[in-house]
Design a protein around this motif. Structure first.
Motif, mmCIF file in Angstrom:
data_model
loop_
_atom_site.group_PDB
_atom_site.id
_atom_site.type_symbol
_atom_site.label_atom_id
_atom_site.label_comp_id
_atom_site.label_asym_id
_atom_site.label_seq_id
_atom_site.Cartn_x
_atom_site.Cartn_y
_atom_site.Cartn_z
ATOM 1 N N GLN A 106 -6.996 6.736 -16.355
ATOM 2 C CA GLN A 106 -6.297 6.035 -17.437
ATOM 3 C C GLN A 106 -5.740 4.709 -16.938
ATOM 4 O O GLN A 106 -5.830 3.691 -17.633
ATOM 5 C CB GLN A 106 -5.156 6.891 -17.981
ATOM 6 C CG GLN A 106 -5.605 8.059 -18.828
ATOM 7 C CD GLN A 106 -4.434 8.914 -19.306
ATOM 8 O OE1 GLN A 106 -3.311 8.746 -18.855
ATOM 9 N NE2 GLN A 106 -4.716 9.833 -20.214
ATOM 10 N N MET A 107 -5.180 4.709 -15.744
ATOM 11 C CA MET A 107 -4.638 3.461 -15.189
ATOM 12 C C MET A 107 -5.747 2.448 -14.944
ATOM 13 O O MET A 107 -5.570 1.251 -15.207
ATOM 14 C CB MET A 107 -3.861 3.740 -13.893
ATOM 15 C CG MET A 107 -2.535 4.427 -14.132
ATOM 16 S SD MET A 107 -1.631 4.760 -12.608
ATOM 17 C CE MET A 107 -1.327 3.119 -11.999
ATOM 18 N N ALA A 108 -6.904 2.910 -14.465
ATOM 19 C CA ALA A 108 -8.030 2.007 -14.227
ATOM 20 C C ALA A 108 -8.503 1.391 -15.550
ATOM 21 O O ALA A 108 -8.800 0.193 -15.620
ATOM 22 C CB ALA A 108 -9.164 2.753 -13.533
ATOM 23 N N GLU A 109 -8.572 2.214 -16.591
ATOM 24 C CA GLU A 109 -8.967 1.710 -17.907
ATOM 25 C C GLU A 109 -7.968 0.686 -18.436
ATOM 26 O O GLU A 109 -8.353 -0.344 -18.996
ATOM 27 C CB GLU A 109 -9.115 2.869 -18.892
ATOM 28 C CG GLU A 109 -10.299 3.766 -18.614
ATOM 29 C CD GLU A 109 -10.324 4.991 -19.506
ATOM 30 O OE1 GLU A 109 -9.587 5.027 -20.513
ATOM 31 O OE2 GLU A 109 -11.075 5.925 -19.174
ATOM 32 N N MET A 110 -6.677 0.972 -18.249
ATOM 33 C CA MET A 110 -5.649 0.026 -18.700
ATOM 34 C C MET A 110 -5.744 -1.274 -17.914
ATOM 35 O O MET A 110 -5.579 -2.361 -18.485
ATOM 36 C CB MET A 110 -4.251 0.649 -18.538
ATOM 37 C CG MET A 110 -3.990 1.792 -19.513
ATOM 38 S SD MET A 110 -2.454 2.667 -19.204
ATOM 39 C CE MET A 110 -1.246 1.410 -19.473
ATOM 40 N N GLN A 111 -6.024 -1.198 -16.624
ATOM 41 C CA GLN A 111 -6.159 -2.408 -15.809
ATOM 42 C C GLN A 111 -7.342 -3.238 -16.288
ATOM 43 O O GLN A 111 -7.263 -4.461 -16.359
ATOM 44 C CB GLN A 111 -6.324 -2.031 -14.326
ATOM 45 C CG GLN A 111 -6.353 -3.229 -13.403
ATOM 46 C CD GLN A 111 -5.054 -4.008 -13.428
ATOM 47 O OE1 GLN A 111 -3.991 -3.438 -13.365
ATOM 48 N NE2 GLN A 111 -5.153 -5.322 -13.538
ATOM 49 N N LYS A 112 -8.463 -2.569 -16.639
ATOM 50 C CA LYS A 112 -9.631 -3.287 -17.150
ATOM 51 C C LYS A 112 -9.282 -4.029 -18.433
ATOM 52 O O LYS A 112 -9.663 -5.185 -18.633
ATOM 53 C CB LYS A 112 -10.786 -2.322 -17.415
ATOM 54 C CG LYS A 112 -11.501 -1.858 -16.173
ATOM 55 C CD LYS A 112 -12.634 -0.918 -16.527
ATOM 56 C CE LYS A 112 -13.280 -0.330 -15.299
ATOM 57 N NZ LYS A 112 -14.344 0.642 -15.622
ATOM 58 N N ASP B 94 -7.208 -7.039 -17.634
ATOM 59 C CA ASP B 94 -8.044 -8.086 -17.070
ATOM 60 C C ASP B 94 -8.824 -8.801 -18.156
ATOM 61 O O ASP B 94 -8.972 -10.023 -18.126
ATOM 62 C CB ASP B 94 -9.008 -7.485 -16.025
ATOM 63 C CG ASP B 94 -8.295 -7.036 -14.773
ATOM 64 O OD1 ASP B 94 -7.136 -7.470 -14.534
ATOM 65 O OD2 ASP B 94 -8.887 -6.226 -14.010
ATOM 66 N N GLU B 95 -9.310 -8.053 -19.158
ATOM 67 C CA GLU B 95 -10.050 -8.653 -20.263
ATOM 68 C C GLU B 95 -9.147 -9.560 -21.093
ATOM 69 O O GLU B 95 -9.562 -10.599 -21.568
ATOM 70 C CB GLU B 95 -10.656 -7.566 -21.139
ATOM 71 C CG GLU B 95 -11.809 -6.825 -20.474
ATOM 72 C CD GLU B 95 -12.285 -5.627 -21.305
ATOM 73 O OE1 GLU B 95 -11.805 -5.448 -22.444
ATOM 74 O OE2 GLU B 95 -13.130 -4.885 -20.792
ATOM 75 N N ILE B 96 -7.895 -9.154 -21.274
ATOM 76 C CA ILE B 96 -6.937 -9.952 -22.053
ATOM 77 C C ILE B 96 -6.665 -11.272 -21.344
ATOM 78 O O ILE B 96 -6.557 -12.317 -21.974
ATOM 79 C CB ILE B 96 -5.641 -9.180 -22.309
ATOM 80 C CG1 ILE B 96 -5.902 -7.993 -23.239
ATOM 81 C CG2 ILE B 96 -4.546 -10.083 -22.856
ATOM 82 C CD1 ILE B 96 -4.733 -7.062 -23.397
#
Length: 184
Positions: free
Chosen positions: A171-177, A180-182
């Protein structure tokens, strides 16, 4: 327990002169407020007298030491406590405060000594460890009552914890992605 003058067995007498110098009659030397603070920490019993009038001014000197300690960044007295203390002056309870504060400090010292002794002996054989064990047993009992399947072996609990940690990492990796996209 307060130490007394080794030579006479009496309190050490400190004379304060008009030029604000402090003279230790026991050691026949001039000392500073820092020296008096150190004597206090060592448990040496002393009295400070005005050299000219002979009045006992120990209280005001000790108060001055506290003020100096507080001003030098070694603040120990919370503002709320100081406000409460000041508000007690002139209050009908003022006469009771010295005894109450002395009793509170004596109780604090007694408990402090007990806690220090408990840590010296190790946590295995002291009341704090027993309280901890009791609290943990109560928590386990509550957990078992709320979640009937919670009494499974520790081995089966460990993989579920690892699974939860892995899920949180994902979940943290997905949130970081997404972050990064933002930024892009």
């Amino acid at each position: 327990m307060a130490k007394r003058n080794a030579q006479t067995g009496d309190k050490v007498t400190i004379k304060k002169y008009a030029n604000r110098r402090l003279y230790n009659t026991s050691s026949s030397s001039y000392i500073t407020l820092d020296d008096l603070a150190a004597m206090t920490r060592e448990g040496t019993e002393f009295e400070v007298v005005d050299a000219k009038s002979g009045d006992d001014i120990t209280h005001s000197i000790l108060t001055q030491i506290i003020m100096d300690e507080e001003a030098n960044g070694k603040q120990m007295l919370p503002v709320g406590f100081l406000r409460d203390l000041i508000s007690m002056y002139g209050n009908s309870m003022q006469s009771m405060m010295p005894q109450y504060l002395e009793a509170s400090m004596a109780n604090f010292r007694a408990n402090q000594a007990k806690i220090q002794e408990a840590f010296k002996q190790g946590l295995g054989n002291n009341p704090l460890a027993k309280i901890h064990e009791t609290n943990m047993a109560m928590m386990r009992a509550v957990g078992e009552a709320i979640l009937p399947g919670a009494k499974d072996s520790e081995q089966s609990a460990a993989p579920s914890q690892n699974d939860e940690i892995e899920a949180l990492r994902k979940q943290m990796a997905e949130m970081q992605k997404k972050l990064d996209e933002i930024d892009k």
